[in-house]
Design an enzyme around this catalytic site. Structure first.
Site, mmCIF file in Angstrom:
data_model
loop_
_atom_site.group_PDB
_atom_site.id
_atom_site.type_symbol
_atom_site.label_atom_id
_atom_site.label_comp_id
_atom_site.label_asym_id
_atom_site.label_seq_id
_atom_site.Cartn_x
_atom_site.Cartn_y
_atom_site.Cartn_z
ATOM 1 N N GLN A 193 -2.599 -24.731 -29.593
ATOM 2 C CA GLN A 193 -3.040 -24.494 -31.044
ATOM 3 C C GLN A 193 -1.766 -24.044 -31.676
ATOM 4 O O GLN A 193 -1.949 -23.717 -33.248
ATOM 5 C CB GLN A 193 -3.920 -23.327 -30.834
ATOM 6 N N CYS A 221 -14.021 -24.311 -23.117
ATOM 7 C CA CYS A 221 -13.085 -24.217 -22.233
ATOM 8 C C CYS A 221 -12.494 -22.663 -21.974
ATOM 9 O O CYS A 221 -11.319 -22.578 -21.904
ATOM 10 C CB CYS A 221 -12.076 -25.148 -22.163
ATOM 11 N N ASP A 245 1.579 -21.254 -23.823
ATOM 12 C CA ASP A 245 0.429 -22.401 -24.318
ATOM 13 C C ASP A 245 0.380 -22.737 -25.890
ATOM 14 O O ASP A 245 -0.150 -21.905 -26.400
ATOM 15 C CB ASP A 245 -0.720 -22.173 -23.612
ATOM 16 N N HIS A 273 -7.475 -20.430 -22.574
ATOM 17 C CA HIS A 273 -8.014 -21.849 -22.289
ATOM 18 C C HIS A 273 -8.077 -22.228 -20.822
ATOM 19 O O HIS A 273 -6.999 -21.586 -20.162
ATOM 20 C CB HIS A 273 -7.316 -22.980 -23.027
ATOM 21 N N LYS A 329 -3.400 -32.733 -30.884
ATOM 22 C CA LYS A 329 -4.072 -31.636 -31.721
ATOM 23 C C LYS A 329 -2.882 -31.435 -32.897
ATOM 24 O O LYS A 329 -3.249 -30.710 -33.609
ATOM 25 C CB LYS A 329 -4.174 -30.462 -30.996
HETATM 26 C C1 LIG Z 1 -5.265 -23.065 -26.234
HETATM 27 C C2 LIG Z 1 -5.399 -24.372 -25.532
HETATM 28 N N1 LIG Z 1 -4.593 -24.500 -24.457
HETATM 29 C C3 LIG Z 1 -4.628 -25.981 -23.616
HETATM 30 C C4 LIG Z 1 -5.685 -26.850 -24.051
HETATM 31 C C5 LIG Z 1 -5.698 -28.018 -23.293
HETATM 32 O O1 LIG Z 1 -5.046 -29.313 -24.101
HETATM 33 P P1 LIG Z 1 -5.157 -30.681 -23.391
HETATM 34 O O2 LIG Z 1 -6.781 -30.723 -23.314
HETATM 35 O O3 LIG Z 1 -4.666 -31.572 -24.666
HETATM 36 O O4 LIG Z 1 -4.034 -30.675 -22.274
HETATM 37 C C6 LIG Z 1 -6.172 -26.751 -25.271
HETATM 38 C C7 LIG Z 1 -7.334 -27.667 -25.707
HETATM 39 O O5 LIG Z 1 -8.355 -27.317 -26.376
HETATM 40 C C8 LIG Z 1 -6.372 -25.552 -26.083
HETATM 41 O O6 LIG Z 1 -6.912 -25.335 -27.309
#
Ligand SMILES: Cc1ncc(COP(=O)(O)O)c(C=O)c1O
Length: 416
Positions: free
Chosen positions: A211, A374, A208, A131, A234
């Protein structure tokens, strides 16, 4: 205790209107809603909404400051949430830092971690699946500190190439930062293997878990990672709140990310000294109701069986993949289902733009995601500019998938 009514058969949930939907008020407000965008954000159970409502109605006060009962009660609820989250992840309380979400958590590690540990010539290893939140913070830091970024590629079946990873991670590698589960492919990455490679090379590891936490049980000690980040929203919790787990010794060695209230030990006009972790990384009034709501979300996660929900999500994902393969020859699916997969179905249609498909779905009361998710570098690797994504959650059922298939057929009738 398992939530009453949350009973799964061997093959997962069956039929519409099972007890789980009743736990989520959104389906009372929108009885016909088919919500297939759980990777973007989860719907919220009554228990989380109720705790936030109660906080504002009867407990609202600032934390860590007041010497009156209301503030002490709010502080207790706030810190109890930290304890429950720490216990859930098998971490120390002082290793749980509240952030705005995964993005902020990764930025903290990148910025403060780089300041403490990265030197010119060092390397940072990411994957092509990340992401943007797990790419851009490292790009900023790499440029500032003279480091280089390397990316673990995918194999033909869209899994991380561990052979290449083993070659990329060397004694030059300072950080390895990898997503636990791809938000696009829904693939559970072999993070244990990657963490082992990183440890053997003496590199720090950041996972990270945006998910990860909603889909699988996470024990940071067993994983043996140095940092793990996730977002409350999430995982059935509120928006604007997330967690950074960090090994205490590393957090202690890192400089603060932001300055302000609560993160200091002493301030003089000449300079300041820092509070202990986790306060050192929590400047300013925190997102109190977010933390308390996240505590309730963790309770919710504990009350359900993530293993059974994974089977359920895989079953719905497999059902959709099979139907797409049999009935929609113009669709190409981005990742093969497997045991290392959470049921996310991301695909491209050779004649319909994903945004058009999402608009048709919306007209039918179905929420799916369309775009680059993203993950523009991954789109490039996959050879597409955008895709449609169906990401099921525990409140979905077979009828939801049927309704999506009908909407896809309607889109084909409209556009072909
Ligand atoms: C794999 C992953 N990393 C990071 C993020 C970023 O999360 P946040 O926007 O809640 O900070 C997301 C959000 O879609 C994600 O799916």
């Amino acid at each position: 205790m398992l939530i009453q009514g949350l009973v799964f058969s061997e093959s997962g949930f069956a039929g519409r209107g099972y007890a789980v939907k009743a736990l989520f008020p959104i389906f009372k407000s929108h009885p016909e809603l088919v919500y297939l965008d759980s990777n973007a954000t989860s719907q919220k159970p009554e228990s989380v909404i109720e705790v936030i409502d109660r906080y504002y109605r009867s407990e609202n006060a600032n934390v860590h400051r007041g010497v009156y009962q209301l503030s002490e009660d709010a502080t207790r609820s706030f810190e109890e949430a930290r304890q429950r989250i720490a216990k859930y992840m098998n971490a120390e309380n002082s290793e749980i830092i509240f952030t705005r979400g995964t993005t902020e958590a990764i930025n903290i590690v990148a910025q403060s971690g780089a300041a403490a540990f990265i030197r010119p010539g060092d390397e940072i290893v990411l994957t092509v699946c990340e992401h943007h939140s797990n790419i851009v913070p490292w790009q900023i830091v790499a440029e500032r500190h003279g480091a280089t970024i390397k990316y673990i590629p995918l194999t033909g079946n869209r899994r991380l190439d561990l052979e290449v990873a083993a070659k990329l991670i060397t004694d030059k590698t300072r950080f390895v930062s990898v997503g636990h589960i791809s938000n696009v492919l829904g693939v559970i990455h072999p993070i244990r293997e990657i963490i082992k490679l990183a440890k053997a090379a003496g590199a720090f590891t950041m996972i990270d878990g945006a998910q990860g936490i909603p889909h699988v049980r996470v024990d940071v000690k067993e994983l043996d990672c140095d940092f793990y980040a996730f977002s409350g929203h999430k995982a059935f919790g509120p928006t604007g709140i997330g967690v950074l787990y960090g090994r205490k010794a590393l957090l202690q060695a890192m400089p603060p990310y932001q300055g302000g209230g609560d993160m200091i030990e002493k301030v003089t006009l000449q300079g300041s000294t820092w509070n202990e972790v986790p306060s050192k990384f929590e400047a300013g009034t925190p997102h109190i109701e977010g933390v308390i709501g996240l505590g309730a979300a963790i309770d919710f996660l504990q009350s359900i069986s993530l293993e059974k929900i994974l089977i359920h999500d895989q079953k719905l994902g497999n059902m959709l993949v099979n139907r797409l393969r049999e009935e929609f020859p113009l669709v190409s699916i981005m990742a093969e289902p497997g045991d290392d997969w959470v049921g996310t179905v991301t695909f491209a249609h050779s004649k319909i733009h994903p945004h058009d498909l999402a608009a048709v779905c919306d007209g039918e009361g179905i929420a799916i995601r369309a775009g680059h998710h993203c993950a523009q570098p991954l789109m490039e690797v996959l050879g597409v500019t955008a895709t449609a994504r169906v990401s099921p959650g525990l409140y979905n059922d077979e009828e939801d998938i049927e309704r999506f298939i009908k909407a896809l057929r309607k889109a084909e009738n409209l556009f072909l």
